[in-house]
Write a protein that holds these residues in place. Structure first.
Motif, PDB file in Angstrom:
ATOM      1  N   GLN A  70       0.816  -1.203   0.000  1.00 41.75           N
ATOM      2  CA  GLN A  70       0.000   0.000   0.000  1.00 41.75           C
ATOM      3  C   GLN A  70       0.857   1.265   0.000  1.00 41.75           C
ATOM      4  OE1 GLN A  70      -2.415  -0.509   3.504  1.00 41.75           O
ATOM      5  NE2 GLN A  70      -3.745  -2.029   2.566  1.00 41.75           N
ATOM      6  N   ASN A 149      -5.714   4.838 -16.809  1.00 41.33           N
ATOM      7  CA  ASN A 149      -4.956   6.091 -16.799  1.00 41.33           C
ATOM      8  C   ASN A 149      -3.500   5.750 -16.549  1.00 41.33           C
ATOM      9  OD1 ASN A 149      -3.675   8.552 -16.089  1.00 41.33           O
ATOM     10  ND2 ASN A 149      -5.652   9.433 -15.522  1.00 41.33           N
ATOM     11  N   ARG A 152      -1.346   8.049 -14.147  1.00 37.73           N
ATOM     12  CA  ARG A 152      -1.606   7.889 -12.710  1.00 37.73           C
ATOM     13  C   ARG A 152      -1.524   6.425 -12.271  1.00 37.73           C
ATOM     14  NH1 ARG A 152      -4.408  11.929 -10.094  1.00 37.73           N
ATOM     15  NH2 ARG A 152      -5.517  10.374  -8.866  1.00 37.73           N
ATOM     16  N   ARG A 153      -1.259   5.510 -13.216  1.00 37.93           N
ATOM     17  CA  ARG A 153      -1.279   4.073 -12.921  1.00 37.93           C
ATOM     18  C   ARG A 153      -2.575   3.709 -12.189  1.00 37.93           C
ATOM     19  NH1 ARG A 153       3.233   0.837 -13.296  1.00 37.93           N
ATOM     20  NH2 ARG A 153       2.464  -0.472 -11.602  1.00 37.93           N
ATOM     21  N   GLU A 154      -3.678   4.161 -12.761  1.00 37.30           N
ATOM     22  CA  GLU A 154      -4.981   3.994 -12.125  1.00 37.30           C
ATOM     23  C   GLU A 154      -5.962   3.400 -13.117  1.00 37.30           C
ATOM     24  OE1 GLU A 154      -7.430   6.861  -9.203  1.00 37.30           O
ATOM     25  OE2 GLU A 154      -7.331   7.602 -11.250  1.00 37.30           O
ATOM     26  N   VAL A 155      -6.830   2.522 -12.622  1.00 35.55           N
ATOM     27  CA  VAL A 155      -7.868   1.924 -13.448  1.00 35.55           C
ATOM     28  C   VAL A 155      -9.227   2.254 -12.849  1.00 35.55           C
ATOM     29  CG1 VAL A 155      -8.827  -0.233 -14.354  1.00 35.55           C
ATOM     30  CG2 VAL A 155      -6.347   0.046 -14.174  1.00 35.55           C
ATOM     31  N   LEU A 156     -10.143   2.737 -13.692  1.00 38.13           N
ATOM     32  CA  LEU A 156     -11.482   3.098 -13.247  1.00 38.13           C
ATOM     33  C   LEU A 156     -12.503   2.214 -13.933  1.00 38.13           C
ATOM     34  CD1 LEU A 156     -11.285   7.018 -13.475  1.00 38.13           C
ATOM     35  CD2 LEU A 156     -10.762   5.569 -11.504  1.00 38.13           C
ATOM     36  N   ASN A 160     -15.227   4.510 -10.935  1.00 38.29           N
ATOM     37  CA  ASN A 160     -14.733   4.184  -9.601  1.00 38.29           C
ATOM     38  C   ASN A 160     -13.364   3.511  -9.681  1.00 38.29           C
ATOM     39  OD1 ASN A 160     -17.220   5.006  -8.284  1.00 38.29           O
ATOM     40  ND2 ASN A 160     -18.126   3.129  -9.110  1.00 38.29           N
ATOM     41  N   PRO A 161     -12.392   3.963  -8.869  1.00 39.39           N
ATOM     42  CA  PRO A 161     -11.054   3.363  -8.895  1.00 39.39           C
ATOM     43  C   PRO A 161     -11.091   1.899  -8.473  1.00 39.39           C
ATOM     44  CG  PRO A 161     -11.049   5.469  -7.727  1.00 39.39           C
ATOM     45  CD  PRO A 161     -12.480   5.087  -7.928  1.00 39.39           C
ATOM     46  N   PRO A 163      -9.052  -1.315  -6.914  1.00 38.17           N
ATOM     47  CA  PRO A 163      -7.875  -1.577  -6.073  1.00 38.17           C
ATOM     48  C   PRO A 163      -7.000  -2.681  -6.660  1.00 38.17           C
ATOM     49  CG  PRO A 163      -9.780  -2.667  -5.124  1.00 38.17           C
ATOM     50  CD  PRO A 163     -10.277  -1.932  -6.344  1.00 38.17           C
ATOM     51  N   TYR A 169      -2.150  -4.500 -12.346  1.00 38.69           N
ATOM     52  CA  TYR A 169      -2.178  -3.326 -13.220  1.00 38.69           C
ATOM     53  C   TYR A 169      -1.294  -3.544 -14.444  1.00 38.69           C
ATOM     54  CZ  TYR A 169      -1.190   1.250 -15.133  1.00 38.69           C
ATOM     55  OH  TYR A 169      -1.015   2.295 -16.007  1.00 38.69           O
TER      56      TYR A 169
END
Length: 237
Positions: A70, A149, A152-156, A160-161, A163, A169
């Motif tokens: 985390q 994204n 941002r190394r983010e998946v929606l 909603n993000p 985890p 990822y």
């Protein structure tokens, strides 16, 4: 000084043997003998690699790994005295990058360490040289209600993000960047885990299953990540 390695091991004899052999290879080594101490040292020194025993006083290695994941992306090599597949799966689930069962040879451990650190260096070089950006010039990939994204190394999903663990990822991104192509398990292992990864293709299957549980409306009838029997997987978007 070379790359920094944190050894988390409560068996003094093994801890000293690991530290001695790694220092002989030119690594900068720190040690911790329990879970809470491991977290403190890792947060302070930000090592390049963590060798983490599962059976620890105060807090077991699974919990230590979960907390570390985390806070940082440092690769983790987990050690255990039991050759139990459930330990391997749980270790992967909390974010471990590799897994070694005791007793092991020092040569094998050093090979795993070198492989993990080489992969870290390759990623840093790609980021520094801009290769990652050039391979994927668009910062965002969109597939219906699924958005990746990369900046941002983010998946929606539906805004909603999700985890996702680091390897989840990287796996999803690799599949998405090769939409419509059949990718073998060996190709996926080489690209996502590194060509020197010492493991088997079940690692890919486990991570695919976890991804499906997060991005598929019906994980048992996947439409985004499709299994191509006898070949591998294909991302449909």
């Amino acid at each position: 000084m070379g790359e920094k390695i944190l050894i988390v091991e409560d068996e003094t004899t093994l801890q000293e043997a690991l530290a001695y052999n790694l220092r002989r290879q030119g690594y900068d080594v720190e040690v911790a003998g329990d879970g809470p101490a491991a977290l403190n040292v890792a947060r302070r020194s930000r090592p390049d690699l963590i060798i983490l025993d599962i059976m620890l006083p105060g807090m077991d290695g699974f919990e230590v790994c979960r907390i570390l994941r985390q806070e940082m992306t440092t690769p983790v090599l987990m050690l255990t005295a039991r050759d139990d597949e459930i330990d391997r799966v749980v270790g992967l689930e909390v974010g471990a990058d590799d897994y070694l069962t005791k007793p092991f040879s020092m040569r094998e451990l050093l090979a795993r360490v070198k492989a993990l650190l080489r992969r870290v260096r390759m990623v840093r070089e790609e980021v520094g040289s801009g290769l990652i950006q050039s391979e994927a010039p668009q910062p965002v990939l969109r597939y219906g209600n699924l958005l990746i994204n990369m900046g941002r190394r983010e998946v929606l999903l539906d805004g909603n993000p999700l985890p996702l663990k680091p390897k989840e990822y990287e796996l999803l991104l690799y599949l998405a960047q090769h939409r419509g192509q059949v990718l073998t398990r060996e190709q996926i292992l080489e690209r996502v885990w590194g060509w020197e990864y010492i493991g088997d293709s079940r690692t890919v299957d486990v991570h695919i299953r976890w991804l499906r549980e997060k991005i598929e409306p019906e994980p048992a009838k996947p439409r985004r990540i499709v299994t191509v029997r006898g070949a591998g997987y294909r991302f449909e978007g």
